[in-house]
Design a protein around this motif. Structure first.
Motif, PDB file in Angstrom:
ATOM      1  N   ASP A   1     -39.629 -58.113  54.725  1.00 20.24           N
ATOM      2  CA  ASP A   1     -38.337 -57.172  54.741  1.00 20.24           C
ATOM      3  C   ASP A   1     -38.546 -55.966  53.954  1.00 20.24           C
ATOM      4  N   GLU A   2     -39.209 -56.063  52.913  1.00 16.97           N
ATOM      5  CA  GLU A   2     -39.378 -54.915  51.796  1.00 16.97           C
ATOM      6  C   GLU A   2     -40.422 -53.962  52.583  1.00 16.97           C
ATOM      7  N   ASN A   3     -41.444 -54.506  53.112  1.00 18.13           N
ATOM      8  CA  ASN A   3     -42.646 -53.772  53.681  1.00 18.13           C
ATOM      9  C   ASN A   3     -42.645 -53.886  55.401  1.00 18.13           C
ATOM     10  N   LYS A   4     -41.554 -53.069  55.794  1.00 17.38           N
ATOM     11  CA  LYS A   4     -41.305 -53.137  57.356  1.00 17.38           C
ATOM     12  C   LYS A   4     -41.656 -52.012  58.027  1.00 17.38           C
ATOM     13  N   ASN A   5     -41.935 -50.637  57.441  1.00 19.92           N
ATOM     14  CA  ASN A   5     -42.295 -49.399  58.130  1.00 19.92           C
ATOM     15  C   ASN A   5     -43.875 -49.323  57.923  1.00 19.92           C
ATOM     16  N   ILE A   6     -44.526 -49.249  59.274  1.00 19.96           N
ATOM     17  CA  ILE A   6     -45.877 -49.344  59.401  1.00 19.96           C
ATOM     18  C   ILE A   6     -46.584 -47.911  59.865  1.00 19.96           C
ATOM     19  N   TYR A   7     -47.517 -47.495  59.008  1.00 19.57           N
ATOM     20  CA  TYR A   7     -48.088 -46.098  59.327  1.00 19.57           C
ATOM     21  C   TYR A   7     -49.579 -46.471  59.752  1.00 19.57           C
TER      22      TYR A   7
ATOM     23  N   GLN B   1     -53.480 -42.045  49.048  1.00 19.93           N
ATOM     24  CA  GLN B   1     -53.831 -43.490  48.733  1.00 19.93           C
ATOM     25  C   GLN B   1     -54.162 -44.027  47.330  1.00 19.93           C
ATOM     26  N   ALA B   2     -54.576 -42.865  46.441  1.00 25.11           N
ATOM     27  CA  ALA B   2     -54.349 -43.318  44.985  1.00 25.11           C
ATOM     28  C   ALA B   2     -53.203 -43.774  44.382  1.00 25.11           C
ATOM     29  N   SER B   3     -52.204 -43.280  45.037  1.00 24.38           N
ATOM     30  CA  SER B   3     -50.790 -43.959  44.276  1.00 24.38           C
ATOM     31  C   SER B   3     -50.218 -45.152  45.228  1.00 24.38           C
ATOM     32  N   ALA B   4     -51.056 -45.885  46.048  1.00 26.21           N
ATOM     33  CA  ALA B   4     -50.507 -46.948  46.771  1.00 26.21           C
ATOM     34  C   ALA B   4     -51.480 -47.923  46.346  1.00 26.21           C
ATOM     35  N   GLU B   5     -50.765 -49.331  46.500  1.00 30.75           N
ATOM     36  CA  GLU B   5     -51.434 -50.500  46.350  1.00 30.75           C
ATOM     37  C   GLU B   5     -52.243 -51.256  47.424  1.00 30.75           C
ATOM     38  N   LEU B   6     -53.390 -51.555  47.196  1.00 27.85           N
ATOM     39  CA  LEU B   6     -54.366 -51.934  48.289  1.00 27.85           C
ATOM     40  C   LEU B   6     -53.955 -53.253  48.419  1.00 27.85           C
ATOM     41  N   VAL B   7     -53.503 -53.742  49.489  1.00 21.71           N
ATOM     42  CA  VAL B   7     -53.081 -55.208  49.869  1.00 21.71           C
ATOM     43  C   VAL B   7     -53.929 -56.119  50.533  1.00 21.71           C
ATOM     44  N   LEU B   8     -54.622 -55.466  51.331  1.00 23.31           N
ATOM     45  CA  LEU B   8     -55.610 -56.054  52.194  1.00 23.31           C
ATOM     46  C   LEU B   8     -56.825 -55.326  52.628  1.00 23.31           C
ATOM     47  N   SER B   9     -57.969 -55.678  52.584  1.00 22.26           N
ATOM     48  CA  SER B   9     -59.245 -55.025  52.984  1.00 22.26           C
ATOM     49  C   SER B   9     -60.157 -55.950  53.605  1.00 22.26           C
ATOM     50  N   ASN B  10     -60.667 -55.378  55.109  1.00 19.87           N
ATOM     51  CA  ASN B  10     -61.946 -56.288  55.496  1.00 19.87           C
ATOM     52  C   ASN B  10     -62.684 -55.047  56.254  1.00 19.87           C
ATOM     53  N   ILE B  11     -63.518 -55.484  57.448  1.00 13.98           N
ATOM     54  CA  ILE B  11     -64.495 -54.630  57.894  1.00 13.98           C
ATOM     55  C   ILE B  11     -63.886 -53.744  58.807  1.00 13.98           C
ATOM     56  N   TYR B  12     -62.508 -54.115  59.268  1.00 13.53           N
ATOM     57  CA  TYR B  12     -61.654 -53.159  59.997  1.00 13.53           C
ATOM     58  C   TYR B  12     -60.977 -51.917  59.944  1.00 13.53           C
ATOM     59  N   TYR B  13     -60.236 -52.475  58.601  1.00 12.64           N
ATOM     60  CA  TYR B  13     -59.306 -51.548  57.894  1.00 12.64           C
ATOM     61  C   TYR B  13     -58.971 -51.834  56.521  1.00 12.64           C
ATOM     62  N   ASP B  14     -58.016 -50.977  56.017  1.00 12.82           N
ATOM     63  CA  ASP B  14     -57.513 -51.106  54.576  1.00 12.82           C
ATOM     64  C   ASP B  14     -56.076 -50.806  54.919  1.00 12.82           C
TER      65      ASP B  14
ATOM     66  N   TYR C   1     -52.649 -50.664  52.823  1.00 15.38           N
ATOM     67  CA  TYR C   1     -51.902 -50.191  51.683  1.00 15.38           C
ATOM     68  C   TYR C   1     -50.420 -50.536  51.539  1.00 15.38           C
ATOM     69  N   SER C   2     -49.901 -50.567  50.327  1.00 16.87           N
ATOM     70  CA  SER C   2     -48.167 -50.898  50.323  1.00 16.87           C
ATOM     71  C   SER C   2     -47.636 -49.699  49.376  1.00 16.87           C
ATOM     72  N   LYS C   3     -46.785 -49.059  49.786  1.00 11.67           N
ATOM     73  CA  LYS C   3     -45.855 -48.060  48.839  1.00 11.67           C
ATOM     74  C   LYS C   3     -44.697 -47.752  49.202  1.00 11.67           C
ATOM     75  N   ASP C   4     -43.582 -48.043  48.561  1.00 14.32           N
ATOM     76  CA  ASP C   4     -42.240 -47.499  48.830  1.00 14.32           C
ATOM     77  C   ASP C   4     -41.739 -48.209  50.158  1.00 14.32           C
ATOM     78  N   LYS C   5     -41.897 -49.603  50.082  1.00  3.72           N
ATOM     79  CA  LYS C   5     -41.618 -50.504  51.107  1.00  3.72           C
ATOM     80  C   LYS C   5     -42.073 -50.567  52.455  1.00  3.72           C
ATOM     81  N   SER C   6     -43.146 -49.498  52.405  1.00  3.55           N
ATOM     82  CA  SER C   6     -43.877 -49.262  53.816  1.00  3.55           C
ATOM     83  C   SER C   6     -45.355 -49.593  53.671  1.00  3.55           C
ATOM     84  N   LEU C   7     -46.047 -50.064  54.770  1.00  2.00           N
ATOM     85  CA  LEU C   7     -47.442 -50.198  54.963  1.00  2.00           C
ATOM     86  C   LEU C   7     -48.212 -49.219  55.745  1.00  2.00           C
ATOM     87  N   TYR C   8     -49.397 -48.916  55.136  1.00  2.00           N
ATOM     88  CA  TYR C   8     -50.351 -48.041  55.587  1.00  2.00           C
ATOM     89  C   TYR C   8     -51.585 -48.309  55.911  1.00  2.00           C
TER      90      TYR C   8
END
Length: 489
Positions: free
Chosen positions: A399-405, A463-476, A478-485
């Motif tokens: 519910d907090e990370n609901k916006n996706i970019y 990117q430097a100001s965001a938290e990396l929450v998942l990384s794999n061979i396809y994508y990274d 990040y989470s910041k201000d209740k949004s996922l990048y």
């Protein structure tokens, strides 16, 4: 009437194997595309909401009403192979009629084979790929050719032309140039023979009047559709003072698009077909050689230009937007091949013409199967990447990370990138997996049920100001201000 019916039955029976060949070519190619089951562009939304919206969104009342009849309801559902098969039947009838009309009421093997390019030319493939409205797009081709069965009967020809032009506009306006090409082709045939000039001019005048009346009635109909005004340049005709400049720009973009999207072998063979057509016309003409060359060259230029139809006067060069706005030239080339491969007394020219035309037909039909299999690989790639992303999103979505970019959508299949080397038009025909447009998002949500809405990453994102929450061979991710990048690699 009974005598005419007997003649038609005899004609169909005597040519049953030739006609069967046309049906077989269309059905095998269109079923190959249909079996891919790709939700092509607008299909993705129609599979979910069942809306027709042909009339109010595109002013295509013929398509709207025909879809109700085919579906048996005003609410659409995916009919599977029903629509490709129906489309193939309509296109087969259209091709057969074109040969019957242009080949002096004779149905011969080679002209019939070449006629299938009317519905299978690369630029019309986008139209036959639509699972919901391909039969009605095919009807626009049928209506553009059908009236010419009565080319020599002035009253019937006028009435049917007026109706058919109006019906063509109500099924797909991009076919508006095909009627003109047919008039020019029959006009050239009659002009270079012993046909009475006054009779020919009368036929051309009747065709022109009925065409403009049908167009005028369609423009009048469009005035009652307020939604069209919001579609911008796709429906806007250039002003009087801008008209000459607009026509020149549209001609340049039309042929420029066709050249850049064509395979090299297509360009070479098309040039040979035009040269052979000029030579054959020169030998068969009953006029002087100089006059024949002038008239034929003028015909080739005018027919090629007018194959674009009313889109010539639109403020936007629609041919650069999508292949389905530029298929008129492909139909024109098919018409040239029908005339070129008809029997004549010059055997050497006849055999060369048939050989080149059949080779070109083979390349274009084989491309249809290339297109179908590439479409399937692209779909599989989109499905697999959708599942992978959805699986990872379920672990980080909340519910907090609901916006996706995202910086872009998924990767293209390597098979598509390889096929584009030979066939540049595939860049425009095959929907791109990398595009962040709403169709791809609908497909993602349909396949996976994640129900997300994705927007492009803002330029100011750091990117430097965001938290990396998942990384794999396809994508990274990040989470910041209740949004996922999501940054695709």
């Amino acid at each position: 009437m009974k005598e005419e019916t007997k003649k038609v039955k005899k004609l169909l029976y005597d040519n049953r194997y030739r006609l069967g060949m046309v049906v077989l070519i269309y059905q095998s190619t269109l079923i190959a595309i249909g079996l891919v089951n790709f939700p092509y562009l607008d299909d993705a939304a129609r599979q979910l909401n069942g809306r027709t919206d042909f009339a109010f969104s595109y002013s295509r009342w013929g398509s709207e009403i025909a879809s109700w009849f085919v579906q048996g309801s005003r609410h659409l559902t995916d009919l599977g192979l029903t629509t490709p098969i129906l489309t193939g039947c309509i296109l087969a009838i259209t091709s057969i009629l074109a040969v019957y009309i242009l080949n002096n009421k004779k149905l011969e093997w080679v002209p019939l084979a070449c006629s299938t390019i009317i519905g299978l030319n690369p630029w019309f493939l986008q139209c036959v790929s639509f699972r919901f409205d391909s039969p009605y797009l095919a009807l626009s081709l049928f209506f553009s050719i059908f009236p010419f069965l009565w080319w020599c009967n002035k009253t019937i020809f006028f009435c049917l032309s007026f109706f058919s032009v109006f019906a063509m506009c109500n099924t797909y306006q991009s076919s508006s140039g095909i009627y003109i090409v047919m008039v020019l082709t029959l006009g050239l045939r009659d002009l270079l023979s012993d046909t009475n000039i006054k009779e020919l001019m009368r036929n051309v005048l009747i065709a022109a009047v009925s065409y403009f009346l049908g167009m005028f009635l369609f423009l009048f109909e469009m005035r009652f559709n307020p939604e069209l005004s919001s579609r911008g340049g796709t429906t806007q005709i250039a002003g009087i003072f801008e008209m000459p400049q607009t026509i020149v720009k549209n001609i340049y973009n039309y042929f420029g698009t066709i050249l850049t999207q064509s395979a090299k072998i297509w360009i070479v063979l098309t040039a040979l077909i035009f040269i052979l057509f000029l030579i054959k016309t020169l030998f068969a003409s009953q006029k002087t050689s100089i006059l024949t060359i002038i008239i034929t060259c003028l015909y080739l230029v005018l027919a090629a230009v007018f194959s674009y139809g009313v889109l010539l006067v639109f403020s936007e060069s629609l041919a650069t937007w999508n292949p389905r706005y530029a298929y008129g030239f492909g139909v024109f080339v098919a018409i040239i091949m029908i005339r070129l491969t008809s029997k004549n007394e010059f055997k050497s020219i006849n055999w060369v013409s048939k050989g080149i035309s059949l080779l070109f037909t083979y390349y274009l039909i084989s491309f249809v199967f290339t297109y179908a299999v590439t479409l399937e690989y692209q779909k599989e790639s989109l499905e697999k990447q959708s599942v992978i992303l959805a699986t990872d999103l379920k672990t980080v979505l909340s519910d907090e990370n609901k916006n996706i970019y995202m910086n872009r959508f998924f990767n293209e299949t390597p098979i598509l990138l390889n096929s584009e080397i030979n066939y540049p038009i595939l860049r425009a025909l095959i929907p791109r997996n990398s595009d962040l447009y709403f169709i791809n998002q609908i497909i993602l949500n349909t396949y996976t049920g994640v129900g997300v809405s994705i927007t492009p990453i803002p330029e100011e994102f750091d990117q430097a100001s965001a938290e990396l929450v998942l990384s794999n061979i396809y994508y990274d991710i990040y989470s910041k201000d209740k949004s996922l990048y999501i940054f695709m690699k």
